[in-house]
Design a protein around this motif. Structure first.
Motif, short mmCIF file in Angstrom:
data_model
loop_
_atom_site.label_atom_id
_atom_site.label_comp_id
_atom_site.label_asym_id
_atom_site.label_seq_id
_atom_site.Cartn_x
_atom_site.Cartn_y
_atom_site.Cartn_z
N GLU A 1 14.59 5.05 4.83
CA GLU A 1 13.87 6.33 4.74
C GLU A 1 14.15 7.01 3.41
OE1 GLU A 1 11.68 7.90 6.70
OE2 GLU A 1 11.57 6.22 8.08
N ARG A 2 15.38 6.91 2.93
CA ARG A 2 15.73 7.53 1.64
C ARG A 2 15.01 6.86 0.48
NH1 ARG A 2 21.00 8.23 4.02
NH2 ARG A 2 21.60 6.11 3.47
N VAL A 3 14.86 5.52 0.55
CA VAL A 3 14.29 4.81 -0.59
C VAL A 3 12.78 5.00 -0.70
CG1 VAL A 3 13.71 2.52 0.37
CG2 VAL A 3 14.69 2.68 -1.92
N GLY B 1 0.84 -1.20 0.00
CA GLY B 1 0.00 0.00 0.00
C GLY B 1 0.87 1.24 0.00
N LYS B 2 0.66 2.10 0.97
CA LYS B 2 1.42 3.35 1.08
C LYS B 2 2.65 3.19 1.95
CE LYS B 2 -1.19 6.20 -1.35
NZ LYS B 2 -0.67 6.95 -2.52
N GLY B 3 2.93 1.98 2.37
CA GLY B 3 4.06 1.75 3.25
C GLY B 3 5.08 0.81 2.68
N GLU C 1 4.96 6.23 1.82
CA GLU C 1 5.01 7.32 2.79
C GLU C 1 5.62 6.90 4.13
OE1 GLU C 1 0.96 8.55 3.08
OE2 GLU C 1 0.86 9.27 1.00
N THR C 2 5.57 5.61 4.44
CA THR C 2 6.06 5.16 5.74
C THR C 2 6.91 3.90 5.59
OG1 THR C 2 4.10 3.76 6.11
CG2 THR C 2 4.00 6.05 6.91
#
Length: 402
Positions: free
Chosen positions: A378-380, A349-351, A387-388
């Motif tokens: 976090e960079r990728v 999904g968004k993670g 988003e998370t």
């Protein structure tokens, strides 16, 4: 004459520097800068699997963290500074190399005519001229645009209908070229309508192509056996590679060196004096933790990766204690000049769901290294379009026994 010796640390640093992984890369990752990255690497392998990002995108992002996929699309489909074809696998290649691919087109055609009658569904050879005429008359076409009422395959990626096989044959043999993609679907047009005229009309004799391919491979690898140099672009035969190395060695263009392996042994390889001089002045590597593609050019030769880095990376390595397999889509993780582990992560999904990280034998995962790994994840996020980052309980695993 005494052979030069490169210890394993310097050999790793040289190899990683040639693959743009030793230093902290800088640049926008688009336009001329991206052209330069492709030129330095020689090509970037294309793969459709997209658990986190497509292989080619992750390869380029590992060198240029500002890189985004549309930048590569523009080079191929708009600027025409790169083209898609084949090395050891499907790849995107700098456009200025196109004249050298004439030899590969001819050799691939000969292999396909010899092998595909046993490998492919019957009828494709009869469709070659029909498909070529369809593209000539109607412009760019994909596999859905040819074949009409032909029965489509149902047993996997390689079960092509005859017109699809003819389309691929025409591409591999150089009469068609990929002009663009929609999603991951390839669209083909006549090569002369895709390849810029200066490159399309370029002609180089076979001997010059062999010399270029071997010299260019050596520059991008830093060192290699004749077989490793031949395999880089997969244009040159092994016999041609051996003959080239013998002639270049006799002429003083290359030298032999003993390259230190991870297990303390040495492997006799070819290099040249300029590369050896460069190896003696390389800086210490960047401390960045880097997430690599399973198809990263630094690791794609699994045997070499194991010899040089002590990194055993094969498909279907079953580890009972971990109740899973380390396969192609578990991502290698590099820090400095060492592969420190492998990561199981995918978009959800968004993670970004991080399931597990397995350190390599002898690698300690302290606070600093854990922080570096989390920073890389976090960079990728921007490349993966999430988003998370979500971590499963116990995602930092001790190395299981094998």
């Amino acid at each position: 004459m005494t052979r030069a010796i490169l210890d394993n640390q310097r050999a790793r640093r040289l190899f990683l520097d040639r693959h743009l992984l030793l230093r902290q890369g800088s640049g926008p990752g688009k336009g001329k800068d991206l052209d330069g990255v492709l030129e330095d690497l020689g090509f970037v392998q294309v793969d459709s699997v997209n658990t986190l990002a497509r292989a080619h995108d992750l390869i380029l992002w590992s060198r240029r963290s500002q890189y985004r996929p549309r930048a590569l699309e523009r080079l191929v489909a708009h600027h025409r500074s790169a083209f898609e074809h084949w090395t050891h696998d499907a790849a995107i290649i700098p456009m200025r190399f196109y004249p050298m691919w004439r030899l590969k087109f001819a050799r691939d055609e000969a292999r396909m005519r010899a092998r595909w009658p046993q490998w492919r569904r019957e009828g494709w050879e009869a469709e070659i001229e029909t498909v070529l005429r369809h593209v000539a008359d109607n412009g760019p076409a994909c596999s859905l645009d040819v074949g009409g009422d032909e029965k489509k395959g149902s047993s996997g990626w390689w079960d092509w209908h005859p017109s699809k096989t003819a389309l691929e044959f025409l591409w591999r043999s150089g009469r068609l070229a990929i002009c663009h993609r929609q999603g991951f679907r390839k669209f083909y047009d006549l090569a002369e309508r895709v390849i810029p005229e200066e490159h399309f009309k370029g002609r180089i004799d076979d001997k010059e192509i062999v010399d270029w391919a071997m010299s260019a491979a050596l520059q991008r690898l830093g060192f290699g056996t004749s077989g490793e140099l031949a395999a880089f672009f997969d244009i040159v035969t092994r016999d041609e590679a051996k003959a080239w190395c013998a002639q270049a060695l006799a002429a003083g263009r290359i030298v032999e060196a003993d390259i230190g392996m991870a297990d303390g042994s040495h492997r006799r390889s070819f290099t040249n004096e300029a590369i050896l001089d460069h190896a003696s002045s390389l800086p210490a590597p960047s401390s960045r933790v880097r997430l690599l593609s399973p198809f990263d050019p630094a690791l794609r030769d699994r045997g070499r990766a194991e010899r040089l880095f002590g990194f055993h990376y094969r498909i279907e390595i079953f580890v009972p204690e971990a109740k899973r397999q380390f396969g192609y889509y578990v991502f290698p993780v590099l820090q400095g000049e060492r592969v420190i582990g492998r990561l199981d992560a995918k978009r959800d999904g968004k993670g970004l769901a991080v399931r597990a990280f397995w350190p390599e034998a002898g690698v300690r995962i302290g606070k600093a290294r854990t922080a570096g790994l989390i920073s890389e994840l976090e960079r990728v996020k921007s490349l993966a379009g999430v988003e998370t980052v979500e971590f499963d309980d116990g995602w930092l695993h001790a190395r299981p026994r094998q």
